[in-house]
Design an enzyme around this catalytic site. Structure first.
Site, PDB file in Angstrom:
ATOM      1  N   ARG A 100       0.852  -1.191   0.000  1.00 22.96           N
ATOM      2  CA  ARG A 100       0.000   0.000   0.000  1.00 22.96           C
ATOM      3  C   ARG A 100       0.887   1.240   0.000  1.00 22.96           C
ATOM      4  O   ARG A 100       1.850   1.327   0.763  1.00 22.96           O
ATOM      5  CB  ARG A 100      -0.896   0.001   1.244  1.00 22.96           C
ATOM      6  CG  ARG A 100      -1.856   1.192   1.311  1.00 22.96           C
ATOM      7  CD  ARG A 100      -2.612   1.200   2.631  1.00 22.96           C
ATOM      8  NE  ARG A 100      -3.479   2.373   2.762  1.00 22.96           N
ATOM      9  CZ  ARG A 100      -3.853   2.899   3.920  1.00 22.96           C
ATOM     10  NH1 ARG A 100      -3.435   2.353   5.058  1.00 22.96           N
ATOM     11  NH2 ARG A 100      -4.633   3.956   3.966  1.00 22.96           N
ATOM     12  N   TYR A 133       0.606   5.496   0.078  1.00 22.84           N
ATOM     13  CA  TYR A 133      -0.350   6.581   0.288  1.00 22.84           C
ATOM     14  C   TYR A 133       0.327   7.805   0.874  1.00 22.84           C
ATOM     15  O   TYR A 133       1.470   7.756   1.340  1.00 22.84           O
ATOM     16  CB  TYR A 133      -1.516   6.139   1.166  1.00 22.84           C
ATOM     17  CG  TYR A 133      -1.178   5.547   2.508  1.00 22.84           C
ATOM     18  CD1 TYR A 133      -1.435   6.225   3.692  1.00 22.84           C
ATOM     19  CD2 TYR A 133      -0.635   4.264   2.598  1.00 22.84           C
ATOM     20  CE1 TYR A 133      -1.150   5.659   4.922  1.00 22.84           C
ATOM     21  CE2 TYR A 133      -0.341   3.691   3.825  1.00 22.84           C
ATOM     22  CZ  TYR A 133      -0.601   4.401   4.980  1.00 22.84           C
ATOM     23  OH  TYR A 133      -0.306   3.837   6.203  1.00 22.84           O
ATOM     24  N   ASP A 159       0.306  10.252   3.763  1.00 18.73           N
ATOM     25  CA  ASP A 159      -0.173  10.292   5.141  1.00 18.73           C
ATOM     26  C   ASP A 159      -0.330  11.743   5.600  1.00 18.73           C
ATOM     27  O   ASP A 159       0.014  12.684   4.897  1.00 18.73           O
ATOM     28  CB  ASP A 159       0.817   9.549   6.046  1.00 18.73           C
ATOM     29  CG  ASP A 159       0.206   9.150   7.380  1.00 18.73           C
ATOM     30  OD1 ASP A 159      -1.033   9.062   7.456  1.00 18.73           O
ATOM     31  OD2 ASP A 159       0.958   8.930   8.336  1.00 18.73           O
ATOM     32  N   TRP A 164      -6.908  -4.373   2.347  1.00 19.92           N
ATOM     33  CA  TRP A 164      -6.130  -5.509   2.851  1.00 19.92           C
ATOM     34  C   TRP A 164      -6.898  -6.826   2.779  1.00 19.92           C
ATOM     35  O   TRP A 164      -6.290  -7.892   2.633  1.00 19.92           O
ATOM     36  CB  TRP A 164      -5.681  -5.250   4.291  1.00 19.92           C
ATOM     37  CG  TRP A 164      -4.663  -4.157   4.419  1.00 19.92           C
ATOM     38  CD1 TRP A 164      -4.840  -2.926   4.969  1.00 19.92           C
ATOM     39  CD2 TRP A 164      -3.302  -4.182   3.974  1.00 19.92           C
ATOM     40  NE1 TRP A 164      -3.682  -2.185   4.890  1.00 19.92           N
ATOM     41  CE2 TRP A 164      -2.717  -2.931   4.292  1.00 19.92           C
ATOM     42  CE3 TRP A 164      -2.512  -5.158   3.338  1.00 19.92           C
ATOM     43  CZ2 TRP A 164      -1.387  -2.623   3.989  1.00 19.92           C
ATOM     44  CZ3 TRP A 164      -1.178  -4.842   3.045  1.00 19.92           C
ATOM     45  CH2 TRP A 164      -0.633  -3.599   3.365  1.00 19.92           C
TER      46      TRP A 164
END
EC number: 6.3.1.19
Length: 452
Positions: free
Chosen positions: A53, A55, A57, A419
């Site tokens: 993953r 991304y 934050d 997930w």
């Protein structure tokens, strides 16, 4: 090493130096970094073909969470793959900046503090059985984690009103609680928020947020490997001395500020112990535990490096591990540079050296330069890291996720992934729920892919 699902989440520091008149805020730089991701993923929060993953934050920090791994070398390859994936985004973003007339160099740091005193984390995840007593596991693990920085810290030159000193850990001075359900506000040692990302009736996720981000592959091996061994001993009921600290937060700071490992820290039950003595006792327990239940090459490697690191601290002869442990590698580098140029630790060039150690760009970051010259030990090969950039771990649920993402992208299909869910966004809204992270094959996923 006992088979266990593990993962590492890393938040990266980002900054940009500009060549022209125009300047961008850190938020704007981060958005440039993720523009290519958003163009294909329609979001700055995506899952990749390797099962990981990626991304953006809070606070403009790019974050990479490895796919589920059940072997330490695989975890290390995927952790390093995250650095390279983000570095590729940096190169792309710099090209875009240049095309738009904004000349600039983007710097991505795998560290835990910035010049303004902000902290960002490196979180370790371990899958544990739901049936175990979580509080007992957490309480048993905290003293180990508080003292683990002695063998796995990233090292830091700490500037204070009293001057500058070299510390074991970047993260230690930013931890405020032992256990908590928050990660940003209170920064605990162990996060208790119950998000297993698996069958909640069978599993729980132990979320450790106290560790430093490591550049060294061997330090990551030691950091995660020792934690996994101590966790296995606690789960197996191995009797261990109660090292509960009177004040864990004061203890973690006192230990970080003492590179000899000999600072006596108060225990809740009376008396005191040093980080060196505590870690030595953990090591001896682990060695006896492994001798009784049998070993394997990776466990042997972890125990051997653990022993040699403790011996190096005991004797203060760091030549035994000065290519393998981050804080020791960096200290050797800084000490040599300071001595050569007649500088003390307060000099800005020392701060620059400290930071540049964590620059992930090959050929510019000091750790990568040391590794290229054989002065920083390796666990995995460049080829294994390159493979991990696009290929998921083959023995966990990540394989199913990665293959689904790759198939959907190749077929030009709209999909949603997290997930535990794989979903085709078509009229049928076909969804597969993957609750077992140990399972790497599933007929339902095969059929979903074949239907594309």
């Amino acid at each position: 090493m006992q088979r266990r699902i593990m993962g590492i989440e890393t938040e990266f520091g980002i900054t940009c130096t500009f060549h022209g008149q125009r300047r961008l805020s850190p938020d704007e730089v981060a958005r440039y970094l993720f523009r290519r991701v958003v163009s294909w993923g329609r979001s700055s929060n995506v899952f990749l073909r390797n099962g990981s993953r990626l991304y953006l934050d809070v606070g403009s920090h790019p974050e990479y969470a490895t796919a589920e791994c059940d072997e330490l070398p695989v975890l290390i390859a995927h952790d390093k793959a995250g650095e390279r994936i983000l570095q590729d985004l940096v190169v792309d973003a710099e090209t875009r900046l240049a095309e738009e007339g904004i000349g600039g160099d983007i710097y991505l740091f795998k560290n835990n503090t910035d010049s303004a005193g902000n902290s960002y984390g490196c979180h370790e995840n371990f899958l544990i059985a739901r049936g175990g007593e979580f509080a007992k596991i957490a309480d048993g693990l905290i003293p180990f984690l508080v003292t683990r920085q002695l063998i796995a810290g990233a090292g830091k030159v700490l500037q204070s009103p009293r001057g500058a000193s070299y510390c074991l850990s970047q993260r230690a001075d930013h931890i405020w609680e032992g256990v908590s359900s928050a990660t940003t506000r209170s920064r605990p040692i162990i996060n208790t928020r119950d998000e297993p990302h698996a069958d909640a009736e069978r599993y729980r996720r132990l979320h450790v947020i106290v560790g430093d981000s490591n550049m060294s592959e061997t330090t990551t091996l030691l950091k995660v490997g020792t934690a996994a061994l101590v966790l296995e001993m606690i789960e197996s009921g191995v009797p261990m001395r109660d090292f509960t600290f009177e004040n864990p937060i004061r203890a973690i700071r006192e230990i970080s500020h003492d590179t000899t490992g000999r600072k006596a820290v108060r225990l809740a039950g009376g008396g005191d112990i040093s980080a060196l003595d505590a870690q030595t006792e953990y090591y001896e327990k682990a060695a006896a535990f492994v001798a009784n239940r049998g070993t394997d090459p990776v466990t042997h490697q972890v125990l051997d490096l653990w022993r040699r690191t403790l011996e190096a601290v005991q004797t203060q002869d760091f030549t035994k591990v000065d290519t393998e442990i981050d804080w020791i590698i960096k200290k050797k580098l800084i000490d040599a540079y300071a001595a050569k140029h007649g500088l003390d630790l307060t000099h800005p060039r020392i701060a620059q050296l400290d930071l540049t150690y964590h620059d992930v760009r090959p050929g510019r970051g000091l750790h990568s330069l040391l590794a290229a010259r054989g002065r920083a030990a390796r666990v995995v090969t460049d080829g294994q890291i390159t493979t991990a950039m696009t290929v998921p771990p083959q023995t966990t649920r990540a394989r199913l996720r990665g293959e689904f993402v790759a198939a959907a992208q190749d077929a030009g299909r709209d999909y949603t992934v997290d997930w535990v869910h794989l979903k085709l966004n078509d009229q049928a809204q076909r969804t597969v729920l993957l609750k077992d992270p140990f399972r790497s094959t599933d007929d339902r996923v095969t059929k979903l892919i074949e239907a594309m």
